[in-house]
Design a protein around this motif. Sequence first.
Motif, PDB file in Angstrom:
ATOM      1  N   PRO A  96       0.818  -1.209   0.000  1.00  0.00           N
ATOM      2  CA  PRO A  96       0.000   0.000   0.000  1.00  0.00           C
ATOM      3  C   PRO A  96       0.855   1.264   0.000  1.00  0.00           C
ATOM      4  CG  PRO A  96       0.119  -0.923   2.217  1.00  0.00           C
ATOM      5  CD  PRO A  96       0.894  -1.849   1.328  1.00  0.00           C
ATOM      6  N   THR A  97       0.487   2.168  -0.891  1.00  0.00           N
ATOM      7  CA  THR A  97       1.247   3.400  -1.070  1.00  0.00           C
ATOM      8  C   THR A  97       0.326   4.494  -1.587  1.00  0.00           C
ATOM      9  OG1 THR A  97       3.534   2.644  -1.288  1.00  0.00           O
ATOM     10  CG2 THR A  97       2.861   4.320  -2.842  1.00  0.00           C
ATOM     11  N   VAL A  98       0.631   5.735  -1.203  1.00  0.00           N
ATOM     12  CA  VAL A  98      -0.150   6.874  -1.682  1.00  0.00           C
ATOM     13  C   VAL A  98       0.784   7.879  -2.358  1.00  0.00           C
ATOM     14  CG1 VAL A  98      -1.350   8.932  -0.843  1.00  0.00           C
ATOM     15  CG2 VAL A  98      -2.115   6.688  -0.105  1.00  0.00           C
ATOM     16  N   ILE A  99       0.400   8.299  -3.535  1.00  0.00           N
ATOM     17  CA  ILE A  99       1.204   9.273  -4.279  1.00  0.00           C
ATOM     18  C   ILE A  99       0.358  10.537  -4.420  1.00  0.00           C
ATOM     19  CG2 ILE A  99       2.319   9.718  -6.510  1.00  0.00           C
ATOM     20  CD1 ILE A  99       2.579   6.556  -6.643  1.00  0.00           C
ATOM     21  N   GLY A 100       0.850  11.621  -3.821  1.00  0.00           N
ATOM     22  CA  GLY A 100       0.087  12.873  -3.802  1.00  0.00           C
ATOM     23  C   GLY A 100       0.000  13.509  -5.177  1.00  0.00           C
ATOM     24  N   PRO A 101      -0.760  14.605  -5.304  1.00  0.00           N
ATOM     25  CA  PRO A 101      -0.946  15.245  -6.608  1.00  0.00           C
ATOM     26  C   PRO A 101       0.365  15.825  -7.146  1.00  0.00           C
ATOM     27  CG  PRO A 101      -1.882  16.584  -4.839  1.00  0.00           C
ATOM     28  CD  PRO A 101      -1.483  15.283  -4.229  1.00  0.00           C
ATOM     29  N   GLY A 102       0.523  15.744  -8.452  1.00  0.00           N
ATOM     30  CA  GLY A 102       1.657  16.409  -9.111  1.00  0.00           C
ATOM     31  C   GLY A 102       3.020  15.805  -8.809  1.00  0.00           C
ATOM     32  N   CYS A 103       3.077  14.524  -8.402  1.00  0.00           N
ATOM     33  CA  CYS A 103       4.386  13.892  -8.156  1.00  0.00           C
ATOM     34  C   CYS A 103       4.969  13.391  -9.481  1.00  0.00           C
ATOM     35  CB  CYS A 103       4.241  12.699  -7.215  1.00  0.00           C
ATOM     36  SG  CYS A 103       3.929  13.175  -5.515  1.00  0.00           S
ATOM     37  N   ARG A 104       6.291  13.247  -9.492  1.00  0.00           N
ATOM     38  CA  ARG A 104       6.948  12.677 -10.684  1.00  0.00           C
ATOM     39  C   ARG A 104       7.846  11.534 -10.230  1.00  0.00           C
ATOM     40  NH1 ARG A 104      11.553  12.865 -12.786  1.00  0.00           N
ATOM     41  NH2 ARG A 104      12.362  14.453 -11.370  1.00  0.00           N
ATOM     42  N   ILE A 105       7.658  10.388 -10.836  1.00  0.00           N
ATOM     43  CA  ILE A 105       8.480   9.227 -10.466  1.00  0.00           C
ATOM     44  C   ILE A 105       9.160   8.717 -11.733  1.00  0.00           C
ATOM     45  CG2 ILE A 105       8.491   6.914  -9.442  1.00  0.00           C
ATOM     46  CD1 ILE A 105       6.027   7.742  -7.833  1.00  0.00           C
ATOM     47  N   ALA A 106      10.510   8.744 -11.703  1.00  0.00           N
ATOM     48  CA  ALA A 106      11.280   8.464 -12.918  1.00  0.00           C
ATOM     49  C   ALA A 106      11.433   6.960 -13.155  1.00  0.00           C
ATOM     50  CB  ALA A 106      12.660   9.117 -12.793  1.00  0.00           C
ATOM     51  N   ALA A 107      11.964   6.625 -14.335  1.00  0.00           N
ATOM     52  CA  ALA A 107      12.172   5.227 -14.725  1.00  0.00           C
ATOM     53  C   ALA A 107      13.099   4.531 -13.731  1.00  0.00           C
ATOM     54  CB  ALA A 107      12.788   5.173 -16.123  1.00  0.00           C
ATOM     55  N   HIS A 108      12.843   3.266 -13.528  1.00  0.00           N
ATOM     56  CA  HIS A 108      13.673   2.401 -12.670  1.00  0.00           C
ATOM     57  C   HIS A 108      13.699   2.825 -11.203  1.00  0.00           C
ATOM     58  CE1 HIS A 108      14.629   0.842 -16.519  1.00  0.00           C
ATOM     59  NE2 HIS A 108      15.212   1.980 -16.886  1.00  0.00           N
ATOM     60  N   ALA A 109      12.860   3.773 -10.841  1.00  0.00           N
ATOM     61  CA  ALA A 109      12.703   4.070  -9.406  1.00  0.00           C
ATOM     62  C   ALA A 109      11.758   3.013  -8.837  1.00  0.00           C
ATOM     63  CB  ALA A 109      12.114   5.457  -9.212  1.00  0.00           C
ATOM     64  N   THR A 110      11.929   2.693  -7.547  1.00  0.00           N
ATOM     65  CA  THR A 110      11.007   1.763  -6.888  1.00  0.00           C
ATOM     66  C   THR A 110      10.368   2.465  -5.707  1.00  0.00           C
ATOM     67  OG1 THR A 110      12.498  -0.035  -7.409  1.00  0.00           O
ATOM     68  CG2 THR A 110      10.796  -0.510  -5.799  1.00  0.00           C
ATOM     69  N   SER A 170       8.174   1.318  -2.892  1.00  0.00           N
ATOM     70  CA  SER A 170       7.676   0.062  -2.366  1.00  0.00           C
ATOM     71  C   SER A 170       6.618   0.323  -1.299  1.00  0.00           C
ATOM     72  CB  SER A 170       8.870  -0.713  -1.831  1.00  0.00           C
ATOM     73  OG  SER A 170       8.569  -2.058  -1.760  1.00  0.00           O
ATOM     74  N   SER A 171       6.267  -0.697  -0.504  1.00  0.00           N
ATOM     75  CA  SER A 171       5.113  -0.559   0.382  1.00  0.00           C
ATOM     76  C   SER A 171       5.301   0.524   1.443  1.00  0.00           C
ATOM     77  CB  SER A 171       4.845  -1.896   1.072  1.00  0.00           C
ATOM     78  OG  SER A 171       5.987  -2.288   1.762  1.00  0.00           O
ATOM     79  N   ASN A 172       4.169   0.980   1.983  1.00  0.00           N
ATOM     80  CA  ASN A 172       4.142   1.916   3.115  1.00  0.00           C
ATOM     81  C   ASN A 172       4.765   3.276   2.837  1.00  0.00           C
ATOM     82  OD1 ASN A 172       2.797   0.175   4.803  1.00  0.00           O
ATOM     83  ND2 ASN A 172       4.678  -0.761   5.553  1.00  0.00           N
ATOM     84  N   CYS A 173       4.642   3.771   1.608  1.00  0.00           N
ATOM     85  CA  CYS A 173       5.145   5.126   1.332  1.00  0.00           C
ATOM     86  C   CYS A 173       3.966   6.083   1.186  1.00  0.00           C
ATOM     87  CB  CYS A 173       5.942   5.148   0.029  1.00  0.00           C
ATOM     88  SG  CYS A 173       7.530   4.321   0.208  1.00  0.00           S
ATOM     89  N   VAL A 174       4.186   7.325   1.625  1.00  0.00           N
ATOM     90  CA  VAL A 174       3.216   8.387   1.364  1.00  0.00           C
ATOM     91  C   VAL A 174       4.000   9.577   0.822  1.00  0.00           C
ATOM     92  CG1 VAL A 174       1.508   9.952   2.347  1.00  0.00           C
ATOM     93  CG2 VAL A 174       1.633   7.600   3.161  1.00  0.00           C
ATOM     94  N   LEU A 175       3.748   9.927  -0.434  1.00  0.00           N
ATOM     95  CA  LEU A 175       4.447  11.060  -1.045  1.00  0.00           C
ATOM     96  C   LEU A 175       3.520  12.266  -1.042  1.00  0.00           C
ATOM     97  CD1 LEU A 175       6.142   9.404  -4.178  1.00  0.00           C
ATOM     98  CD2 LEU A 175       6.793   9.310  -1.781  1.00  0.00           C
TER      99      LEU A 175
END
Length: 370
Positions: free
Chosen positions: A266-280, A282-287
């Motif tokens: 489980p993970t939450v990605i806030g509005p307007g985030c950018r996640i690049a290639a080959h980034a991971t 994983s569980s329990n993240c909140v951006l």
Amino acid sequence: MQAVILVGGQGTRLRPLTLTVPKPMLPLMNRPFLEFQIELCRRHGIKEIVLSTAYKPEVFSSYFGDGGGLGVKLTCVTEDEPLDTCGAVKNVERHITDTFLVFNGDVLTDIDLASLIDFHRAKGGKATLYLTRVEDPTAYGLVPLDRTGRITEFLEKPSWDQVVTDLINAGTYVLEPELLERVPEGECFSFERQLFPGMLEDGIPMYGFPSEAYWMDIGTPAKYLQAHYDILRRMMPFDFRGEMIRPSVWAEEGSEISPDAAIFGPTVIGPGCRIAAHATVSSNCVLGPGCEIDEGAHLEGAVLHAECRVGAESVLRRCALAAGVRVGERVHISEQAVLGGGVVVEEENDLKCGIKVWPRANIPASTLHF
Ligand code: GDD
Ligand code: MG
């Protein structure tokens, strides 16, 4: 019924996060923590709320205004000098008209307030305390009960040789207004060290309401992180925003996630985030909103407030970053490290063991290689 929420503490155990944002306004799952408590009250029909502020009061009033946005009537009252927990309630006495609730402003719970209030009325005591069970009661107020549920003692921050139960004060009370006659005006006065022990000495009936409801005091880095993990694992009801893009991965609008990034719930990605290639991620993240995660970075159990940037190939585990933190390339941050607002960590540093970095500090590139 009315509620008073105590939000005037300095949150010292959560520094450096609380140097820029008062504890009850820290983001939890990308929302100010206090919204959880206001929402709990509103769900139970408690719509008149007094916020008792002392530390950074303007942050509360400018965010919540009169509470209309959340469907409640909110009144902010600020102490000239902090008056401690009970003195703070005495200071808002003029707003209290009947039996009322008091909340510590750092407790995350889904307690059924209606049963707590019914129990108070049925027992007919002058105070009823919501109690929960913990493994280590020494960080809390210990509350032994007799067979009828009446409180026999109140021991704040007991030593282990005083521990006779695992029941502790969960920081939510139902009180009769006449109790405030026992509290001096304009002076520091504590519920835990003065009012409650004094009532017991004078034989005034106080009851405990033990509950198995979810409960967490978010006041230390470990507990603040754990509250996020527990909500992500659905131990507390929560209304996830955005779209579920993978199992238990919620992304809010405007996020750009490379198809070559690996995201696990489980993970939450806030509005307007950018996640690049080959980034991971994983569980329990909140951006938080506007975070950027560069190529090959790896995050697990990381809580990032707004506008943080994590450089390529950096690894973040079980840590909290306040707003605007910049992490360079190949940095390791782990083990409950907490970085204050605007901190810059240049490349190849290793921050762990609960290290706390004060706001706007700049940590130059490390010469150690790992
Ligand atoms: N307005 C105001 N003025 N609020 C205050 C003041 C003050 O002078 N001092 C503390 N507060 C608020 C804090 O903001 C917090 O929301 C609440 O009172 C409790 O303070 P903490 O500092 O978080 O106390 P604690 O966690 O060590 O212990 C309390 O909570 C435990 C449960 O989490 C006690 O009530 C314990 O008995 C309890 O077990
Ligand atoms: Mg606390």
